[in-house]
Motif scaffolding. Structure first.
Motif, PDB file in Angstrom:
ATOM      1  N   ARG A  54       5.046  87.604 -21.521  1.00 13.99           N
ATOM      2  CA  ARG A  54       6.023  87.816 -20.479  1.00 13.99           C
ATOM      3  C   ARG A  54       5.566  87.149 -19.188  1.00 13.99           C
ATOM      4  O   ARG A  54       4.381  86.961 -18.941  1.00 13.99           O
ATOM      5  CB  ARG A  54       6.218  89.315 -20.212  1.00 13.99           C
ATOM      6  CG  ARG A  54       6.886  90.092 -21.328  1.00 13.99           C
ATOM      7  CD  ARG A  54       7.031  91.552 -20.934  1.00 13.99           C
ATOM      8  NE  ARG A  54       7.759  91.683 -19.689  1.00 13.99           N
ATOM      9  CZ  ARG A  54       9.084  91.728 -19.589  1.00 13.99           C
ATOM     10  NH1 ARG A  54       9.817  91.640 -20.659  1.00 13.99           N
ATOM     11  NH2 ARG A  54       9.673  91.844 -18.415  1.00 13.99           N
ATOM     12  N   PHE A  55       6.552  86.785 -18.360  1.00 10.93           N
ATOM     13  CA  PHE A  55       6.221  86.316 -17.023  1.00 10.93           C
ATOM     14  C   PHE A  55       5.674  87.476 -16.189  1.00 10.93           C
ATOM     15  O   PHE A  55       4.924  87.277 -15.253  1.00 10.93           O
ATOM     16  CB  PHE A  55       7.469  85.747 -16.332  1.00 10.93           C
ATOM     17  CG  PHE A  55       7.905  84.428 -16.890  1.00 10.93           C
ATOM     18  CD1 PHE A  55       7.251  83.259 -16.525  1.00 10.93           C
ATOM     19  CD2 PHE A  55       8.965  84.344 -17.775  1.00 10.93           C
ATOM     20  CE1 PHE A  55       7.660  82.031 -17.029  1.00 10.93           C
ATOM     21  CE2 PHE A  55       9.376  83.130 -18.285  1.00 10.93           C
ATOM     22  CZ  PHE A  55       8.722  81.966 -17.909  1.00 10.93           C
ATOM     23  N   GLY A  56       6.076  88.692 -16.550  1.00  7.97           N
ATOM     24  CA  GLY A  56       5.608  89.869 -15.826  1.00  7.97           C
ATOM     25  C   GLY A  56       6.655  90.406 -14.879  1.00  7.97           C
ATOM     26  O   GLY A  56       6.846  91.613 -14.768  1.00  7.97           O
ATOM     27  N   ASP A  57       7.369  89.523 -14.217  1.00 11.33           N
ATOM     28  CA  ASP A  57       8.455  89.917 -13.334  1.00 11.33           C
ATOM     29  C   ASP A  57       9.255  88.663 -13.015  1.00 11.33           C
ATOM     30  O   ASP A  57       8.773  87.539 -13.169  1.00 11.33           O
ATOM     31  CB  ASP A  57       7.932  90.565 -12.057  1.00 11.33           C
ATOM     32  CG  ASP A  57       6.977  89.647 -11.316  1.00 11.33           C
ATOM     33  OD1 ASP A  57       7.448  88.718 -10.643  1.00 11.33           O
ATOM     34  OD2 ASP A  57       5.758  89.852 -11.429  1.00 11.33           O
ATOM     35  N   ASN A  58      10.483  88.842 -12.561  1.00  7.17           N
ATOM     36  CA  ASN A  58      11.340  87.697 -12.286  1.00  7.17           C
ATOM     37  C   ASN A  58      10.997  86.995 -10.983  1.00  7.17           C
ATOM     38  O   ASN A  58      11.509  85.907 -10.721  1.00  7.17           O
ATOM     39  CB  ASN A  58      12.806  88.115 -12.316  1.00  7.17           C
ATOM     40  CG  ASN A  58      13.359  88.149 -13.733  1.00  7.17           C
ATOM     41  OD1 ASN A  58      12.866  87.449 -14.609  1.00  7.17           O
ATOM     42  ND2 ASN A  58      14.371  88.973 -13.968  1.00  7.17           N
ATOM     43  N   ASP A  59      10.168  87.604 -10.155  1.00  2.70           N
ATOM     44  CA  ASP A  59       9.694  86.901  -8.961  1.00  2.70           C
ATOM     45  C   ASP A  59       8.787  85.743  -9.374  1.00  2.70           C
ATOM     46  O   ASP A  59       8.933  84.612  -8.895  1.00  2.70           O
ATOM     47  CB  ASP A  59       8.936  87.862  -8.037  1.00  2.70           C
ATOM     48  CG  ASP A  59       9.812  88.986  -7.543  1.00  2.70           C
ATOM     49  OD1 ASP A  59      10.878  88.696  -6.979  1.00  2.70           O
ATOM     50  OD2 ASP A  59       9.442  90.162  -7.744  1.00  2.70           O
ATOM     51  N   ARG A  60       7.859  86.020 -10.278  1.00  5.79           N
ATOM     52  CA  ARG A  60       6.993  84.951 -10.782  1.00  5.79           C
ATOM     53  C   ARG A  60       7.820  83.919 -11.559  1.00  5.79           C
ATOM     54  O   ARG A  60       7.586  82.713 -11.428  1.00  5.79           O
ATOM     55  CB  ARG A  60       5.902  85.534 -11.680  1.00  5.79           C
ATOM     56  CG  ARG A  60       4.954  84.476 -12.240  1.00  5.79           C
ATOM     57  CD  ARG A  60       3.853  85.083 -13.086  1.00  5.79           C
ATOM     58  NE  ARG A  60       3.023  84.053 -13.690  1.00  5.79           N
ATOM     59  CZ  ARG A  60       2.013  83.440 -13.092  1.00  5.79           C
ATOM     60  NH1 ARG A  60       1.693  83.769 -11.849  1.00  5.79           N
ATOM     61  NH2 ARG A  60       1.320  82.508 -13.712  1.00  5.79           N
ATOM     62  N   LEU A  61       8.766  84.384 -12.359  1.00  5.24           N
ATOM     63  CA  LEU A  61       9.643  83.470 -13.074  1.00  5.24           C
ATOM     64  C   LEU A  61      10.343  82.526 -12.096  1.00  5.24           C
ATOM     65  O   LEU A  61      10.447  81.322 -12.341  1.00  5.24           O
ATOM     66  CB  LEU A  61      10.676  84.258 -13.872  1.00  5.24           C
ATOM     67  CG  LEU A  61      11.824  83.454 -14.515  1.00  5.24           C
ATOM     68  CD1 LEU A  61      11.269  82.423 -15.479  1.00  5.24           C
ATOM     69  CD2 LEU A  61      12.797  84.386 -15.218  1.00  5.24           C
ATOM     70  N   ALA A  62      10.811  83.063 -10.970  1.00  3.37           N
ATOM     71  CA  ALA A  62      11.502  82.236  -9.976  1.00  3.37           C
ATOM     72  C   ALA A  62      10.578  81.167  -9.408  1.00  3.37           C
ATOM     73  O   ALA A  62      10.997  80.017  -9.193  1.00  3.37           O
ATOM     74  CB  ALA A  62      12.042  83.120  -8.849  1.00  3.37           C
ATOM     75  N   ALA A  63       9.317  81.531  -9.149  1.00  9.69           N
ATOM     76  CA  ALA A  63       8.363  80.554  -8.624  1.00  9.69           C
ATOM     77  C   ALA A  63       8.078  79.464  -9.649  1.00  9.69           C
ATOM     78  O   ALA A  63       7.968  78.280  -9.311  1.00  9.69           O
ATOM     79  CB  ALA A  63       7.070  81.248  -8.208  1.00  9.69           C
ATOM     80  N   ILE A  64       7.947  79.856 -10.930  1.00 15.81           N
ATOM     81  CA  ILE A  64       7.706  78.882 -12.001  1.00 15.81           C
ATOM     82  C   ILE A  64       8.910  77.958 -12.139  1.00 15.81           C
ATOM     83  O   ILE A  64       8.777  76.731 -12.247  1.00 15.81           O
ATOM     84  CB  ILE A  64       7.431  79.601 -13.334  1.00 15.81           C
ATOM     85  CG1 ILE A  64       6.141  80.433 -13.247  1.00 15.81           C
ATOM     86  CG2 ILE A  64       7.359  78.596 -14.468  1.00 15.81           C
ATOM     87  CD1 ILE A  64       4.876  79.633 -13.127  1.00 15.81           C
ATOM     88  N   VAL A  65      10.108  78.524 -12.130  1.00 13.72           N
ATOM     89  CA  VAL A  65      11.329  77.726 -12.257  1.00 13.72           C
ATOM     90  C   VAL A  65      11.463  76.771 -11.068  1.00 13.72           C
ATOM     91  O   VAL A  65      11.839  75.605 -11.238  1.00 13.72           O
ATOM     92  CB  VAL A  65      12.568  78.639 -12.363  1.00 13.72           C
ATOM     93  CG1 VAL A  65      13.859  77.843 -12.157  1.00 13.72           C
ATOM     94  CG2 VAL A  65      12.597  79.333 -13.711  1.00 13.72           C
ATOM     95  N   ALA A  66      11.167  77.269  -9.870  1.00 12.25           N
ATOM     96  CA  ALA A  66      11.273  76.422  -8.674  1.00 12.25           C
ATOM     97  C   ALA A  66      10.406  75.179  -8.814  1.00 12.25           C
ATOM     98  O   ALA A  66      10.807  74.072  -8.426  1.00 12.25           O
ATOM     99  CB  ALA A  66      10.889  77.215  -7.431  1.00 12.25           C
ATOM    100  N   ASN A  67       9.205  75.354  -9.350  1.00 11.29           N
ATOM    101  CA  ASN A  67       8.333  74.205  -9.567  1.00 11.29           C
ATOM    102  C   ASN A  67       8.797  73.368 -10.754  1.00 11.29           C
ATOM    103  O   ASN A  67       8.689  72.138 -10.734  1.00 11.29           O
ATOM    104  CB  ASN A  67       6.898  74.684  -9.773  1.00 11.29           C
ATOM    105  CG  ASN A  67       6.212  74.993  -8.469  1.00 11.29           C
ATOM    106  OD1 ASN A  67       5.655  74.121  -7.830  1.00 11.29           O
ATOM    107  ND2 ASN A  67       6.280  76.256  -8.043  1.00 11.29           N
TER     108      ASN A  67
END
Length: 403
Positions: free
Chosen positions: A185-198
């Protein structure tokens, strides 16, 4: 134009030039003042907007059409100014609770996945209905950490998001809670958002929740101090950030972590409440801004360090640690003391120091069987064909200067 985070083919030696990867992510030079960061956020062309569960559901755990309509109104206003918007939407588990008769957020994995499978239907439907008011189509993209961690799957996700944008559809991204396990898991969608942004080379990241910005303690405390800007870790000394609420998995701590992660990739970030989405997407004179790092990682190194799956471990001595961190050198066989795992040339491996500390990650040039015969050997003593660095500096990302 698509700006790929990953090479078009697996690593096969040192013939892949670093110039194939973008030199940096994010737009513009280093910022000297808070007003410059906010100005860049207000005009950013490609913007990732993350929205928390509590901002999408009502008190009875139903998808809130009123809340989503208000969010879409603000997103449409920004898109009408020429920006591309990519939404990272939480809320699948929360949205599935009421239809399944669940009074509290489930804690066991099967029930969470069942709730997510139901909630994703309701949530995606409401996003579609709301955007249809403006004649826009939206597309759902469900990701797991495994999708971001594998070259081909990360590239496919990147291409899908890019194609949706080219077709003038709005990508709605969420973690695929129906299949993701606790170990993947990404762990939370905040981290997912940072990964997606990059992943998509975004120009800005906006994290929305139920708090209007960062405070040095719980904002219900009348002595809490609002923090309007975060340049680096020094601005976070003494800050106490809490965990998630009744329907979310994150909290202020995860948002700060995600903002700093995005900053490491050179992306300016704004943290504020969903109630502030209008001004956040307009003039950005709300919430807390996080400055992008000047020594930001290029796209490939960010992926290798924060998203890629590792298949093995290299243990190195103190001299090698200094060489690859402070010296920015390639990792040579002479500095390796031990290897673990079964890996192939081109795989991502973890690099650990003599005390077991994580030094970084890199793309290894040899398979584990070949490398096991090279441990501790000077380059001049290696057979012909095995004299290349084990991990070249261009393909080695270390934590020494992380955000």
């Amino acid at each position: 134009m698509n700006n790929p985070i990953l090479p078009a083919a697996p690593y096969t030696g040192l013939d892949i030039a670093p110039a194939q990867f973008p030199a940096s992510l994010g737009a513009g030079p280093a910022f000297g003042h808070e007003s410059e960061v906010r100005a860049s956020l207000s005009v950013a062309r490609r913007v990732v907007v993350k929205i928390g569960s509590s901002s999408l559901t009502d008190d009875n755990y139903h998808v809130s059409s009123d809340k989503i309509d208000r969010i879409v109104d603000a997103l449409e206003a920004r898109m009408s100014r020429g920006s591309d918007i990519i939404v990272v939407s939480s809320g699948a588990i929360a949205a599935g609770m009421a239809p399944l008769g669940l009074a509290t957020r489930p804690t066991d994995l099967p029930t969470k996945q069942a709730a997510a499978s139901v909630g994703q239907v309701y949530l995606a439907h409401q996003w579609g209905v709301s955007f249809a008011r403006y004649g826009r189509v939206c597309g759902q993209v469900l990701l797991t950490a495994g999708d971001a961690g594998k070259r081909d799957r990360a590239r496919n996700a990147q291409n899908t998001i890019d194609r949706l944008r080219q077709l003038r559809a709005v990508p709605i991204i969420n973690e695929n809670d129906t299949v993701a396990t606790a170990e993947a898991r990404f762990g939370d969608n905040d981290r997912l958002a940072a990964i997606v942004a990059n992943l998509i080379s975004a120009d800005a990241l906006i994290l929305l929740s139920d708090v209007d910005g960062l405070y040095d303690k719980n904002p219900i405390d009348p002595t809490a101090r609002f923090i309007s800007e975060v340049r680096d870790g020094n601005d976070l000394v003494g800050v106490v950030a809490g965990s998630g609420g009744a329907v979310g998995t994150g909290g202020m701590a995860t948002k700060v972590s995600a903002a700093r992660l995005a900053a490491r990739g050179g992306i300016p970030t704004l943290l504020t409440s969903a109630d502030n989405i209008g001004p956040a997407l307009d003039h950005a004179q709300v919430g807390t801004v996080f400055y992008p790092k000047e020594n930001r990682l290029n796209a490939w190194k960010f992926w290798a360090l924060y998203a890629a799956d590792s298949t093995g471990t290299l243990h190195i001595d103190a001299g090698a640690v200094r060489a690859v961190t402070a010296g920015g050198k390639s990792l040579l066989a002479v500095g390796i003391t031990q290897i673990e795992g079964d890996f192939h040339a081109g795989d991502i491996v973890e690099i650990l120091g003599p005390a077991g500390e994580i030094v970084g990650r890199g793309e290894v040039a040899y398979d584990s069987r070949t490398l096991s015969s090279m441990i501790g050997m000077h380059t001049v003593d290696l057979p012909a064909g095995l004299t290349r660095p084990v991990v070249h500096a261009d393909y080695l990302s270390n934590f020494a200067s992380r955000a």
